[in-house]
Design a protein around this motif. Sequence first.
Motif, PDB file in Angstrom:
ATOM      1  N   LEU A 154      74.179  46.966  62.012  1.00  0.00           N
ATOM      2  CA  LEU A 154      74.085  45.877  61.113  1.00  0.00           C
ATOM      3  C   LEU A 154      72.645  45.852  60.336  1.00  0.00           C
ATOM      4  O   LEU A 154      71.656  46.859  60.939  1.00  0.00           O
ATOM      5  CB  LEU A 154      74.159  44.654  61.574  1.00  0.00           C
ATOM      6  N   GLU A 155      72.631  45.369  59.213  1.00  0.00           N
ATOM      7  CA  GLU A 155      71.289  45.457  58.516  1.00  0.00           C
ATOM      8  C   GLU A 155      70.309  44.879  59.285  1.00  0.00           C
ATOM      9  O   GLU A 155      69.024  45.098  59.345  1.00  0.00           O
ATOM     10  CB  GLU A 155      71.520  44.551  57.251  1.00  0.00           C
ATOM     11  N   SER A 156      70.777  43.694  59.992  1.00  0.00           N
ATOM     12  CA  SER A 156      69.638  42.929  60.874  1.00  0.00           C
ATOM     13  C   SER A 156      68.942  43.747  62.067  1.00  0.00           C
ATOM     14  O   SER A 156      67.797  43.386  62.618  1.00  0.00           O
ATOM     15  CB  SER A 156      70.458  41.645  61.367  1.00  0.00           C
ATOM     16  N   LYS A 157      69.921  44.639  62.335  1.00  0.00           N
ATOM     17  CA  LYS A 157      69.264  45.653  63.371  1.00  0.00           C
ATOM     18  C   LYS A 157      68.192  46.554  63.207  1.00  0.00           C
ATOM     19  O   LYS A 157      67.154  46.519  63.846  1.00  0.00           O
ATOM     20  CB  LYS A 157      70.616  46.340  64.206  1.00  0.00           C
ATOM     21  N   ILE A 158      68.339  46.952  61.722  1.00  0.00           N
ATOM     22  CA  ILE A 158      67.491  47.757  61.166  1.00  0.00           C
ATOM     23  C   ILE A 158      66.267  47.043  60.871  1.00  0.00           C
ATOM     24  O   ILE A 158      65.019  47.558  61.210  1.00  0.00           O
ATOM     25  CB  ILE A 158      68.058  48.637  60.075  1.00  0.00           C
ATOM     26  N   GLU A 159      66.368  45.935  60.386  1.00  0.00           N
ATOM     27  CA  GLU A 159      65.309  44.652  60.056  1.00  0.00           C
ATOM     28  C   GLU A 159      64.613  44.481  61.484  1.00  0.00           C
ATOM     29  O   GLU A 159      63.405  44.654  61.217  1.00  0.00           O
ATOM     30  CB  GLU A 159      66.004  43.523  59.432  1.00  0.00           C
ATOM     31  N   THR A 160      65.115  44.266  62.339  1.00  0.00           N
ATOM     32  CA  THR A 160      64.443  44.038  63.702  1.00  0.00           C
ATOM     33  C   THR A 160      63.573  45.226  64.247  1.00  0.00           C
ATOM     34  O   THR A 160      62.477  45.034  64.417  1.00  0.00           O
ATOM     35  CB  THR A 160      65.567  43.447  65.014  1.00  0.00           C
ATOM     36  N   TYR A 161      64.243  46.347  64.039  1.00  0.00           N
ATOM     37  CA  TYR A 161      63.494  47.695  64.349  1.00  0.00           C
ATOM     38  C   TYR A 161      62.097  47.841  63.233  1.00  0.00           C
ATOM     39  O   TYR A 161      61.225  48.082  63.797  1.00  0.00           O
ATOM     40  CB  TYR A 161      64.226  48.896  64.300  1.00  0.00           C
ATOM     41  N   LEU A 162      62.359  47.481  62.054  1.00  0.00           N
ATOM     42  CA  LEU A 162      61.319  47.678  61.296  1.00  0.00           C
ATOM     43  C   LEU A 162      59.952  46.630  61.537  1.00  0.00           C
ATOM     44  O   LEU A 162      58.878  47.105  61.645  1.00  0.00           O
ATOM     45  CB  LEU A 162      61.645  47.353  59.711  1.00  0.00           C
ATOM     46  N   LYS A 163      60.627  45.344  61.819  1.00  0.00           N
ATOM     47  CA  LYS A 163      59.479  44.367  62.387  1.00  0.00           C
ATOM     48  C   LYS A 163      58.781  44.736  63.537  1.00  0.00           C
ATOM     49  O   LYS A 163      57.514  44.766  63.804  1.00  0.00           O
ATOM     50  CB  LYS A 163      60.139  42.855  62.366  1.00  0.00           C
ATOM     51  N   ASP A 164      59.620  45.303  64.672  1.00  0.00           N
ATOM     52  CA  ASP A 164      59.080  45.704  66.062  1.00  0.00           C
ATOM     53  C   ASP A 164      57.986  46.848  65.974  1.00  0.00           C
ATOM     54  O   ASP A 164      57.197  46.864  66.324  1.00  0.00           O
ATOM     55  CB  ASP A 164      60.167  46.194  66.941  1.00  0.00           C
ATOM     56  N   GLN A 165      58.497  47.956  64.890  1.00  0.00           N
ATOM     57  CA  GLN A 165      57.635  48.995  64.595  1.00  0.00           C
ATOM     58  C   GLN A 165      56.261  48.695  63.938  1.00  0.00           C
ATOM     59  O   GLN A 165      55.384  49.055  64.320  1.00  0.00           O
ATOM     60  CB  GLN A 165      58.536  50.141  64.016  1.00  0.00           C
ATOM     61  N   ILE A 166      56.483  47.713  62.935  1.00  0.00           N
ATOM     62  CA  ILE A 166      55.421  47.417  62.303  1.00  0.00           C
ATOM     63  C   ILE A 166      54.371  46.773  63.054  1.00  0.00           C
ATOM     64  O   ILE A 166      53.086  46.886  63.156  1.00  0.00           O
ATOM     65  CB  ILE A 166      55.517  46.536  60.987  1.00  0.00           C
ATOM     66  N   LYS A 167      54.843  45.829  63.896  1.00  0.00           N
ATOM     67  CA  LYS A 167      54.191  44.982  64.694  1.00  0.00           C
ATOM     68  C   LYS A 167      53.381  45.895  65.722  1.00  0.00           C
ATOM     69  O   LYS A 167      52.323  45.859  66.174  1.00  0.00           O
ATOM     70  CB  LYS A 167      55.052  43.930  65.630  1.00  0.00           C
ATOM     71  N   GLY A 168      54.236  46.987  66.359  1.00  0.00           N
ATOM     72  CA  GLY A 168      53.782  47.759  67.318  1.00  0.00           C
ATOM     73  C   GLY A 168      52.603  48.814  66.575  1.00  0.00           C
ATOM     74  O   GLY A 168      51.796  49.335  67.327  1.00  0.00           O
ATOM     75  N   ILE A 169      52.065  48.994  65.435  1.00  0.00           N
ATOM     76  CA  ILE A 169      51.128  49.839  64.759  1.00  0.00           C
ATOM     77  C   ILE A 169      50.173  48.696  64.449  1.00  0.00           C
ATOM     78  O   ILE A 169      49.180  49.319  63.819  1.00  0.00           O
ATOM     79  CB  ILE A 169      51.497  50.585  63.561  1.00  0.00           C
ATOM     80  N   GLY A 170      50.351  47.538  64.589  1.00  0.00           N
ATOM     81  CA  GLY A 170      49.115  46.585  64.346  1.00  0.00           C
ATOM     82  C   GLY A 170      49.385  45.804  62.851  1.00  0.00           C
ATOM     83  O   GLY A 170      48.288  45.366  62.473  1.00  0.00           O
ATOM     84  N   GLY A 171      50.658  46.107  62.575  1.00  0.00           N
ATOM     85  CA  GLY A 171      50.712  45.386  60.907  1.00  0.00           C
ATOM     86  C   GLY A 171      51.515  44.248  60.899  1.00  0.00           C
ATOM     87  O   GLY A 171      51.821  43.588  62.186  1.00  0.00           O
ATOM     88  N   LEU A 172      51.952  43.712  59.902  1.00  0.00           N
ATOM     89  CA  LEU A 172      52.572  42.459  59.717  1.00  0.00           C
ATOM     90  C   LEU A 172      53.885  42.849  58.921  1.00  0.00           C
ATOM     91  O   LEU A 172      53.739  43.479  58.206  1.00  0.00           O
ATOM     92  CB  LEU A 172      51.612  41.264  58.979  1.00  0.00           C
ATOM     93  N   CYS A 173      54.750  42.161  59.220  1.00  0.00           N
ATOM     94  CA  CYS A 173      56.030  42.411  58.587  1.00  0.00           C
ATOM     95  C   CYS A 173      56.590  40.918  58.637  1.00  0.00           C
ATOM     96  O   CYS A 173      57.065  40.271  59.517  1.00  0.00           O
ATOM     97  CB  CYS A 173      57.052  43.327  59.297  1.00  0.00           C
ATOM     98  N   TYR A 174      57.040  40.342  57.299  1.00  0.00           N
ATOM     99  CA  TYR A 174      57.399  39.148  56.951  1.00  0.00           C
ATOM    100  C   TYR A 174      58.828  39.076  56.119  1.00  0.00           C
ATOM    101  O   TYR A 174      58.936  39.765  55.069  1.00  0.00           O
ATOM    102  CB  TYR A 174      56.607  38.058  56.280  1.00  0.00           C
TER     103      TYR A 174
END
Length: 121
Positions: A6-26
């Motif tokens: 689902l799109e939401s799974k890819i969206e969650t992955y994006l948010k988690d990975q951005i957070k993991g590199i110290g970025g923000l994802c809104y």
Amino acid sequence: MSKTPLESKIETYLKDQIKGIGGLCYKFKSAVNGVPDQIVIYNKAIHLVEVKRPGERPRANQEHIHAQIAKQGVTVYTVDTTNAVDVFIKTVLGAKQKSKSRSKQKGVVMQSITQFKHIDE
């Protein structure tokens, strides 16, 4: 039941990975239909990202809005797989991910990131 994430799974992955590199994802919710749905802030820059499920392309109204944004000199990125998220992080953000906790996606071919850029004629 479809095996396509689902799109939401890819969206969650994006948010988690951005957070993991110290970025923000809104998640961005606009009154204008077709505006990119994610704002990524990293290393003093803002990036607009449209998230789709694997193989899915932006709808016509989204492509129209993305092209309008591109005419203003701002790139809109579309990612449709976790692999495309990884490529976005590496090539666009220039960041190295610390760890990847995603599961393997069998049968999903990595699609390159779609970029809407203004090209001067």
